[in-house]
Design an enzyme around this catalytic site. Structure first.
Site, PDB file in Angstrom:
ATOM      1  CG  HIS A   1      37.593  17.808  21.595  1.00 41.59           C
ATOM      2  ND1 HIS A   1      37.039  18.423  20.494  1.00 41.59           N
ATOM      3  CD2 HIS A   1      38.136  18.866  22.411  1.00 41.59           C
ATOM      4  CE1 HIS A   1      38.106  19.665  19.987  1.00 41.59           C
ATOM      5  NE2 HIS A   1      38.192  19.645  21.343  1.00 41.59           N
TER       6      HIS A   1
ATOM      7  CG  HIS B   1      37.864  25.933  21.738  1.00 42.86           C
ATOM      8  ND1 HIS B   1      38.057  27.060  20.764  1.00 42.86           N
ATOM      9  CD2 HIS B   1      38.817  24.768  21.525  1.00 42.86           C
ATOM     10  CE1 HIS B   1      39.511  26.019  20.235  1.00 42.86           C
ATOM     11  NE2 HIS B   1      39.709  24.869  21.251  1.00 42.86           N
TER      12      HIS B   1
END
EC number: 4.6.1.-
Length: 273
Positions: free
Chosen positions: A5, A41
């Site tokens: 991830h 992110h």
């Protein structure tokens, strides 16, 4: 598929694959003109992770290409699938098609090297908003126009907004997608989430008239949650700790039922027992 991830820096590719990931997820942020700009992110992100690692998108693609091209000094044979988590929510709905076109051009140039011995990984375009289905059509049109429609064989899709499964089906219909469908379900590791929708997605996958080929659950860092997801029958688990998932897969209850996917396993084919 053990899916590492938030792999947003080139150095993290090796880090996650060496821990047992055969797939990675990378965040893609867009500028205001719908150009893919950074693998980034941002804050907030998963508990226990640094949220701000990033590269320029095209630079990341070049690193990824090396990691997935046999014969390259950086080649990682185990890395077979890449999920691009497209942060398209920053865009207006009417920019989705442009984002898809620009994404396709970036990948064609920097990852597939215009069809000339580029990276071999399968790619999933993960879109957070059903209204952005034209991202898919823009992407597809561009590869066709640029003379490489065959590369679509390497591309799959995911709508990541935990939407109602029937609504997801409608969005794919509008995008003209039949097949190559991954369905995600999940939430940040900071919060708990049940498996009800995962089970719905698995039921769709396994029904004779379903549209889903693979189901993955995110973000799973605990052994107990991993077991729950495997018991529900998922195909992929996205995690911050690939070694935890690999450990659980080696437990006697699971090692006869599951194995780690290789390049020979077609990620667009529904697994039949």
């Amino acid at each position: 598929w053990i899916m590492g991830h938030m792999v947003n820096a080139i150095a993290q590719i090796d880090e996650f694959v060496n821990l047992g990931a055969n797939s990675i997820e990378t965040d893609v942020s867009f500028d205001k003109n719908a150009n893919p700009e950074y693998t980034y992110h941002g804050i907030p992100c998963d508990c226990g992770r640094t949220c701000t690692k990033s590269e320029k998108f095209n630079v990341f693609l070049q690193g990824l290409q090396k990691a997935t091209t046999p014969g390259d000094s950086k080649y990682q044979e185990k890395l077979v699938l890449v999920v691009f988590d497209l942060k398209s929510s920053s865009l207006y709905d009417n920019q989705a098609s442009d984002a898809g076109k620009k994404l396709a051009k970036s990948l064609l140039q920097n990852y597939w090297k215009n069809g000339n011995n580029g990276g071999r990984a399968y790619i999933v375009l993960s879109i957070p908003n059903l209204a952005h289905y034209k991202l898919i059509t823009g992407f597809k049109e561009t590869l066709k126009t640029e003379g490489h429609p065959e590369l679509m064989e390497k591309v799959g899709y995911d709508f990541s907004g935990n939407d109602d499964i029937d609504q997801v089906a409608k969005a794919y219909k509008k995008a003209g997608v039949t097949g190559h469908v991954w369905q995600s379900d999940g939430i940040t590791n900071c919060l708990p989430r049940g498996l009800d929708r995962v089970k719905q997605a698995v039921a769709n996958r396994d029904s004779s008239n379903g549209f889903i080929n693979k189901v993955y659950y995110w973000t799973v860092d605990k052994r107990s949650t991993t077991r729950g997801a495997l018991d529900a029958g998922v195909d992929g688990i996205m995690t911050n700790y690939p070694d935890v998932i690999a450990d659980v897969l080696s437990e006697s209850a699971y090692k006869s039922k599951f194995r780690i996917a290789t390049y020979e396993d077609n990620p667009w084919e529904t697994f039949k027992n």
